[in-house]
Motif scaffolding. Sequence first.
Motif, PDB file in Angstrom:
ATOM      1  N   LEU A 368      -3.607  -0.718   6.114  1.00  0.00           N
ATOM      2  CA  LEU A 368      -4.912  -0.161   5.817  1.00  0.00           C
ATOM      3  C   LEU A 368      -5.491   0.555   7.043  1.00  0.00           C
ATOM      4  O   LEU A 368      -5.510   0.009   8.151  1.00  0.00           O
ATOM      5  CB  LEU A 368      -5.860  -1.276   5.365  1.00  0.00           C
ATOM      6  N   SER A 369      -5.909   1.816   6.855  1.00  0.00           N
ATOM      7  CA  SER A 369      -6.542   2.647   7.893  1.00  0.00           C
ATOM      8  C   SER A 369      -5.583   3.024   9.019  1.00  0.00           C
ATOM      9  O   SER A 369      -6.028   3.520  10.062  1.00  0.00           O
ATOM     10  CB  SER A 369      -7.781   1.953   8.474  1.00  0.00           C
ATOM     11  N   ARG A 370      -4.287   2.806   8.841  1.00  0.00           N
ATOM     12  CA  ARG A 370      -3.322   3.170   9.873  1.00  0.00           C
ATOM     13  C   ARG A 370      -2.603   4.463   9.497  1.00  0.00           C
ATOM     14  O   ARG A 370      -2.437   4.774   8.314  1.00  0.00           O
ATOM     15  CB  ARG A 370      -2.296   2.040  10.054  1.00  0.00           C
ATOM     16  N   PRO A 371      -2.131   5.245  10.503  1.00  0.00           N
ATOM     17  CA  PRO A 371      -1.392   6.471  10.185  1.00  0.00           C
ATOM     18  C   PRO A 371       0.028   6.161   9.721  1.00  0.00           C
ATOM     19  O   PRO A 371       0.679   5.251  10.240  1.00  0.00           O
ATOM     20  CB  PRO A 371      -1.391   7.234  11.518  1.00  0.00           C
ATOM     21  N   VAL A 372       0.500   6.923   8.770  1.00  0.00           N
ATOM     22  CA  VAL A 372       1.865   6.790   8.246  1.00  0.00           C
ATOM     23  C   VAL A 372       2.432   8.184   8.020  1.00  0.00           C
ATOM     24  O   VAL A 372       1.703   9.175   7.969  1.00  0.00           O
ATOM     25  CB  VAL A 372       1.891   5.993   6.911  1.00  0.00           C
ATOM     26  N   TRP A 373       3.773   8.254   7.921  1.00  0.00           N
ATOM     27  CA  TRP A 373       4.467   9.493   7.591  1.00  0.00           C
ATOM     28  C   TRP A 373       4.873   9.457   6.117  1.00  0.00           C
ATOM     29  O   TRP A 373       5.382   8.442   5.630  1.00  0.00           O
ATOM     30  CB  TRP A 373       5.711   9.673   8.459  1.00  0.00           C
ATOM     31  N   VAL A 374       4.658  10.557   5.418  1.00  0.00           N
ATOM     32  CA  VAL A 374       4.979  10.647   3.995  1.00  0.00           C
ATOM     33  C   VAL A 374       5.939  11.817   3.789  1.00  0.00           C
ATOM     34  O   VAL A 374       5.669  12.942   4.213  1.00  0.00           O
ATOM     35  CB  VAL A 374       3.717  10.852   3.142  1.00  0.00           C
ATOM     36  N   ARG A 375       7.068  11.515   3.137  1.00  0.00           N
ATOM     37  CA  ARG A 375       8.053  12.546   2.807  1.00  0.00           C
ATOM     38  C   ARG A 375       8.109  12.688   1.287  1.00  0.00           C
ATOM     39  O   ARG A 375       8.299  11.702   0.568  1.00  0.00           O
ATOM     40  CB  ARG A 375       9.435  12.165   3.332  1.00  0.00           C
ATOM     41  N   ARG A 376       7.972  13.915   0.823  1.00  0.00           N
ATOM     42  CA  ARG A 376       7.972  14.175  -0.617  1.00  0.00           C
ATOM     43  C   ARG A 376       8.974  15.270  -0.934  1.00  0.00           C
ATOM     44  O   ARG A 376       8.921  16.363  -0.373  1.00  0.00           O
ATOM     45  CB  ARG A 376       6.572  14.599  -1.074  1.00  0.00           C
ATOM     46  N   ASP A 377       9.920  14.950  -1.823  1.00  0.00           N
ATOM     47  CA  ASP A 377      10.829  15.967  -2.319  1.00  0.00           C
ATOM     48  C   ASP A 377      10.543  16.190  -3.797  1.00  0.00           C
ATOM     49  O   ASP A 377       9.465  15.844  -4.286  1.00  0.00           O
ATOM     50  CB  ASP A 377      12.288  15.569  -2.058  1.00  0.00           C
ATOM     51  N   THR A 378      11.484  16.740  -4.519  1.00  0.00           N
ATOM     52  CA  THR A 378      11.226  17.083  -5.919  1.00  0.00           C
ATOM     53  C   THR A 378      11.123  15.859  -6.817  1.00  0.00           C
ATOM     54  O   THR A 378      10.575  15.951  -7.913  1.00  0.00           O
ATOM     55  CB  THR A 378      12.342  18.000  -6.438  1.00  0.00           C
ATOM     56  N   ARG A 379      11.641  14.711  -6.379  1.00  0.00           N
ATOM     57  CA  ARG A 379      11.662  13.533  -7.252  1.00  0.00           C
ATOM     58  C   ARG A 379      10.971  12.313  -6.669  1.00  0.00           C
ATOM     59  O   ARG A 379      10.361  11.536  -7.403  1.00  0.00           O
ATOM     60  CB  ARG A 379      13.106  13.167  -7.597  1.00  0.00           C
ATOM     61  N   VAL A 381       8.805  10.071  -3.404  1.00  0.00           N
ATOM     62  CA  VAL A 381       7.864  10.045  -2.287  1.00  0.00           C
ATOM     63  C   VAL A 381       8.195   8.809  -1.465  1.00  0.00           C
ATOM     64  O   VAL A 381       8.157   7.684  -1.992  1.00  0.00           O
ATOM     65  CB  VAL A 381       6.400   9.995  -2.771  1.00  0.00           C
ATOM     66  N   ARG A 382       8.546   9.020  -0.211  1.00  0.00           N
ATOM     67  CA  ARG A 382       8.899   7.916   0.686  1.00  0.00           C
ATOM     68  C   ARG A 382       7.881   7.854   1.813  1.00  0.00           C
ATOM     69  O   ARG A 382       7.545   8.883   2.401  1.00  0.00           O
ATOM     70  CB  ARG A 382      10.315   8.105   1.248  1.00  0.00           C
ATOM     71  N   ILE A 383       7.445   6.639   2.115  1.00  0.00           N
ATOM     72  CA  ILE A 383       6.410   6.439   3.125  1.00  0.00           C
ATOM     73  C   ILE A 383       6.996   5.606   4.256  1.00  0.00           C
ATOM     74  O   ILE A 383       7.688   4.602   4.012  1.00  0.00           O
ATOM     75  CB  ILE A 383       5.179   5.736   2.515  1.00  0.00           C
ATOM     76  N   PHE A 384       6.729   6.026   5.513  1.00  0.00           N
ATOM     77  CA  PHE A 384       7.265   5.378   6.709  1.00  0.00           C
ATOM     78  C   PHE A 384       6.111   5.042   7.656  1.00  0.00           C
ATOM     79  O   PHE A 384       5.065   5.704   7.642  1.00  0.00           O
ATOM     80  CB  PHE A 384       8.254   6.298   7.435  1.00  0.00           C
ATOM     81  N   ASP A 385       6.346   4.034   8.496  1.00  0.00           N
ATOM     82  CA  ASP A 385       5.365   3.759   9.540  1.00  0.00           C
ATOM     83  C   ASP A 385       5.587   4.731  10.693  1.00  0.00           C
ATOM     84  O   ASP A 385       6.416   5.641  10.614  1.00  0.00           O
ATOM     85  CB  ASP A 385       5.420   2.303   9.995  1.00  0.00           C
ATOM     86  N   GLU A 386       4.863   4.531  11.785  1.00  0.00           N
ATOM     87  CA  GLU A 386       4.942   5.485  12.897  1.00  0.00           C
ATOM     88  C   GLU A 386       6.293   5.448  13.594  1.00  0.00           C
ATOM     89  O   GLU A 386       6.656   6.388  14.306  1.00  0.00           O
ATOM     90  CB  GLU A 386       3.822   5.203  13.895  1.00  0.00           C
ATOM     91  N   ARG A 387       7.047   4.368  13.438  1.00  0.00           N
ATOM     92  CA  ARG A 387       8.392   4.284  14.011  1.00  0.00           C
ATOM     93  C   ARG A 387       9.461   4.684  13.013  1.00  0.00           C
ATOM     94  O   ARG A 387      10.638   4.404  13.213  1.00  0.00           O
ATOM     95  CB  ARG A 387       8.646   2.866  14.527  1.00  0.00           C
TER      96      ARG A 387
END
Length: 530
Positions: A368-379, A381-387
């Motif tokens: 909650l309230s932390r930055p994350v990386w989001v990868r979205r392709d055609t099918r 959505v994958r979410i990653f932490d900062e590492r």
Amino acid sequence: MSHQLTVAMSESILTLHQRGWSQRRIALELGIDRETVARHLRLTAAEPNPATARTGSQAIPAESNPATARAGSQAILPESAPARSTPDTPGRQVSDCEPYRDTIRDKLDLGLSIQRIFQDLVTEHGFAGSYHSVRRFANKLGVKQEVPFRRLECGAGEEAQVDFGTGAPILGPDGKRRKTHVLRVVLSFSRKGFSEVVSRQTTDDFLRGLEDAFWHFGGVPQRLVLDNLRAAVTTADWYDPELNPRVRSFAEYYGTVMMPTKPYTPRHKGKVERGVDYVQENALRGRVFASLEDENRFLAEWERTVADTRIHGTTRKQVAAQFSLERPALRPLPAERFPHFEEVKRVVHRDGHVEVGKAYYSVPPEYLSRPVWVRRDTRMVRIFDERMKPIATHARHEPGRFSTQSAHISGMKISNVEHGVDWLLQRIRRVGPHSARWAEMVVAGRGAAAGRVLQGLLNLAKRYPSDALERVCDTAATHGADHLATIRKLLERPAPAPEPPPFLHEHPLIRNLSEYGRMVSFHDTEVDHD
């Protein structure tokens, strides 16, 4: 003699050896191998040379020193060693090099190295100081010599160098010229190159160009040497550079390593620096194209017919011939190309979701309230932490939709109703059998909609004693009243006053009154006799 030393170096070795220096010290001082010094001294000792002979511990006369011998047998005495202090400044040390100031400066102006100047001073002037004193004195003169760059050559398939340069302009239909950038990838062993023109230096353009180069080469080099491009490097650092997460994933996918160069050090990728110049000067200068496609088609043909067929100025071999040797050493390509995706950085909202493409996807509550990386392709959505550790995966949804996984909801935010009717019935059975009988009657009549009613019954169990709730549930179940309002009204009524126990005229433990009368009469009679 069979050694490969210059005359100056040979004389320096002999002179220092005659002064009593050890072979190790001579090797360190002159920057040569100790075995070379030993071999040279052995060969010299085997030759009859009266000029180098030493008798006992006697000092060698100046005329017998080859460093000072001039014009046959005529000897020139070496300059006297400088004093260690001056008359006007007693105790102040003077460098051994001071008498040779002009000589040293002149040799520095000629571009001679410190090593060469030291050797000349020893052989030409009988200099008695050390190499380090010459180096220190040259630094005091304000002359600093650059150390020659070390050329690093690579084996086949080991390395490719990457860089951007300015491409030929694109002339649009409106008559305006648009700037382009040419990405150049050069294999370090064969100098085989690949060029691709793009309109912007984005991460997408950079990775697409690299991937096109790999598939053009038919393999992947072990490492990629690149400049600190914004498209690839987030934080430039010679020791620990921080790469764009997408670039790092690309390198892992292809099994290669990204090696950013030291900032502001273009010579670390000199092969591609020259390669970019070659493309700009030989292929693109003075040309204008109608589109990126036209320019890239021209570059592909130019690489095949001009760049690959040339004899490279450094290797002195044809590029195409060298590439035929290097291609088998490249790592194999994967079955498919790198899955291209959109990657953005987001901060998790207060509701535990992140927004991508106007759709919303849940993450575990601890982010909650932390930055994350989001990868979205055609099918997906994958979410990653900062590492870049995976923390959530969702199917891609249309804008406005929410994708919420139950595992991402905090237990403190899950109501009892969400747990289901069976879970609520188990809780009610702990209150008592009459409460459970009434709850089962409600479930049988209302089905899944009974959840809130059962939750209401559990809330009443927190406010009223269990025996009171059991009593009213028994009454309501007996009369078939399945509304929670009935249970509330029955609980709000005052409890009926307990009825006094009925008076018992006869009981096995209670004696008859006539017996109590006889007992009283008998007692009175005994008192009168007394």
